[in-house]
Design a protein around this motif. Sequence first.
Motif, PDB file in Angstrom:
ATOM      1  N   LYS A 147       0.813  -1.215   0.000  1.00  0.00           N
ATOM      2  CA  LYS A 147       0.000   0.000   0.000  1.00  0.00           C
ATOM      3  C   LYS A 147       0.846   1.264   0.000  1.00  0.00           C
ATOM      4  CE  LYS A 147      -4.226   1.815   2.080  1.00  0.00           C
ATOM      5  NZ  LYS A 147      -5.216   1.656   3.184  1.00  0.00           N
ATOM      6  N   VAL A 148       2.075   1.176   0.495  1.00  0.00           N
ATOM      7  CA  VAL A 148       2.978   2.333   0.528  1.00  0.00           C
ATOM      8  C   VAL A 148       3.961   2.208  -0.624  1.00  0.00           C
ATOM      9  CG1 VAL A 148       4.689   3.608   1.861  1.00  0.00           C
ATOM     10  CG2 VAL A 148       2.723   2.562   3.020  1.00  0.00           C
ATOM     11  N   GLU A 191      -0.189   1.111 -12.791  1.00  0.00           N
ATOM     12  CA  GLU A 191       0.642  -0.063 -13.047  1.00  0.00           C
ATOM     13  C   GLU A 191       2.108   0.335 -13.167  1.00  0.00           C
ATOM     14  OE1 GLU A 191       0.957  -3.801 -12.875  1.00  0.00           O
ATOM     15  OE2 GLU A 191      -1.043  -3.369 -13.626  1.00  0.00           O
ATOM     16  N   ALA A 192       2.363   1.432 -13.892  1.00  0.00           N
ATOM     17  CA  ALA A 192       3.735   1.892 -14.084  1.00  0.00           C
ATOM     18  C   ALA A 192       4.354   2.332 -12.765  1.00  0.00           C
ATOM     19  CB  ALA A 192       3.756   3.037 -15.092  1.00  0.00           C
ATOM     20  N   ALA A 193       3.566   3.040 -11.946  1.00  0.00           N
ATOM     21  CA  ALA A 193       4.080   3.511 -10.655  1.00  0.00           C
ATOM     22  C   ALA A 193       4.333   2.348  -9.711  1.00  0.00           C
ATOM     23  CB  ALA A 193       3.090   4.506 -10.038  1.00  0.00           C
ATOM     24  N   TYR A 194       3.448   1.369  -9.707  1.00  0.00           N
ATOM     25  CA  TYR A 194       3.566   0.239  -8.801  1.00  0.00           C
ATOM     26  C   TYR A 194       4.746  -0.663  -9.172  1.00  0.00           C
ATOM     27  CZ  TYR A 194       1.992  -3.544  -5.692  1.00  0.00           C
ATOM     28  OH  TYR A 194       1.899  -4.486  -4.687  1.00  0.00           O
ATOM     29  N   ALA A 195       5.060  -0.701 -10.453  1.00  0.00           N
ATOM     30  CA  ALA A 195       6.163  -1.539 -10.909  1.00  0.00           C
ATOM     31  C   ALA A 195       7.482  -1.137 -10.265  1.00  0.00           C
ATOM     32  CB  ALA A 195       6.265  -1.461 -12.432  1.00  0.00           C
ATOM     33  N   THR A 196       7.632   0.145  -9.956  1.00  0.00           N
ATOM     34  CA  THR A 196       8.870   0.618  -9.333  1.00  0.00           C
ATOM     35  C   THR A 196       8.945   0.219  -7.865  1.00  0.00           C
ATOM     36  OG1 THR A 196       7.950   2.754  -8.633  1.00  0.00           O
ATOM     37  CG2 THR A 196       8.814   2.628 -10.874  1.00  0.00           C
ATOM     38  N   VAL A 197       7.795  -0.157  -7.295  1.00  0.00           N
ATOM     39  CA  VAL A 197       7.746  -0.549  -5.880  1.00  0.00           C
ATOM     40  C   VAL A 197       7.842  -2.057  -5.727  1.00  0.00           C
ATOM     41  CG1 VAL A 197       6.372  -0.479  -3.772  1.00  0.00           C
ATOM     42  CG2 VAL A 197       6.297   1.432  -5.381  1.00  0.00           C
ATOM     43  N   SER A 198       7.106  -2.777  -6.583  1.00  0.00           N
ATOM     44  CA  SER A 198       7.008  -4.223  -6.431  1.00  0.00           C
ATOM     45  C   SER A 198       8.120  -4.972  -7.147  1.00  0.00           C
ATOM     46  CB  SER A 198       5.658  -4.700  -6.967  1.00  0.00           C
ATOM     47  OG  SER A 198       5.496  -4.318  -8.314  1.00  0.00           O
ATOM     48  N   GLY A 199       8.969  -4.246  -7.879  1.00  0.00           N
ATOM     49  CA  GLY A 199      10.081  -4.869  -8.549  1.00  0.00           C
ATOM     50  C   GLY A 199       9.730  -5.619  -9.799  1.00  0.00           C
ATOM     51  N   LYS A 200       8.632  -5.168 -10.466  1.00  0.00           N
ATOM     52  CA  LYS A 200       8.186  -5.870 -11.674  1.00  0.00           C
ATOM     53  C   LYS A 200       8.912  -5.387 -12.928  1.00  0.00           C
ATOM     54  CE  LYS A 200       3.572  -6.702  -9.836  1.00  0.00           C
ATOM     55  NZ  LYS A 200       2.135  -6.424  -9.969  1.00  0.00           N
ATOM     56  N   GLU A 201       9.603  -4.265 -12.821  1.00  0.00           N
ATOM     57  CA  GLU A 201      10.274  -3.760 -14.010  1.00  0.00           C
ATOM     58  C   GLU A 201      11.555  -4.553 -14.272  1.00  0.00           C
ATOM     59  OE1 GLU A 201       9.110   0.916 -14.479  1.00  0.00           O
ATOM     60  OE2 GLU A 201      10.859   0.443 -13.282  1.00  0.00           O
TER      61      GLU A 201
END
Length: 231
Positions: free
Chosen positions: A190-191, A221-231
């Motif tokens: 969430k953070v 999706e693009a913003a979350y990718a930088t958090v969850s390590g999906k990029e």
Amino acid sequence: MKKLEEMFRLQQRLNDETNGVKWREGVTKHGKIINWKRCIVMETAELIDSFSWKHWKNIAGGIDFENIKIEMVDIWHFVMSYILRFHVPQEAAKLAYATMKVSAVKLPTSWSEADNARIETLLEPFEDLMALALIKTDDVAYREELLEQFWECVDAVGLGFDELYRLYIGKNALNQFRQMHGYKEGTYLKVWNGREDNVVMQEILAERPDITYDGLMDALEAAYATVSGKE
């Protein structure tokens, strides 16, 4: 009317996808009881906590306008869900439109010490909404009264319809996004880089006020990718 119907349709879709097709019968796909009116009560309580009403602390505090607006949008999710138990989106939109009402109470745009003395008056629309949500009836007259009180609260906050629509679209997309990324399973983050996802969503809306629902989902999706390590 078109925007109202769109919101009801989006809420119906969100409920179908997250709770299963039996949510109108008051139960999720996992057998969990749903009480939309209790949700309204609890979210309204959170809104009231955006006021410095507590006599034992924050005596000189003011009011968190931005959080109040977000809480109103959260309440709107649950009000719509409750109405959708009894009406299809088109009918629900007509009912919501017909019950729009202004409020005799208006929150001040800037807080002053004098406002502390009238805190009880300022809280009336929201406490009236809570009181209505606690009534154990579901007839048509009651649904209309609940919607009228919701619109009174919206007007008291100074939340225009277009802003309500924009924030709802944003929050609906965020709720959908959360479900897609493991919110119920407990794996969702969430953070995002030190900021709550709700704040990130609002920043995207502020930077791109004309963004579409799908465009917002892509941006999240693009913003979350930088958090969850999906990029």
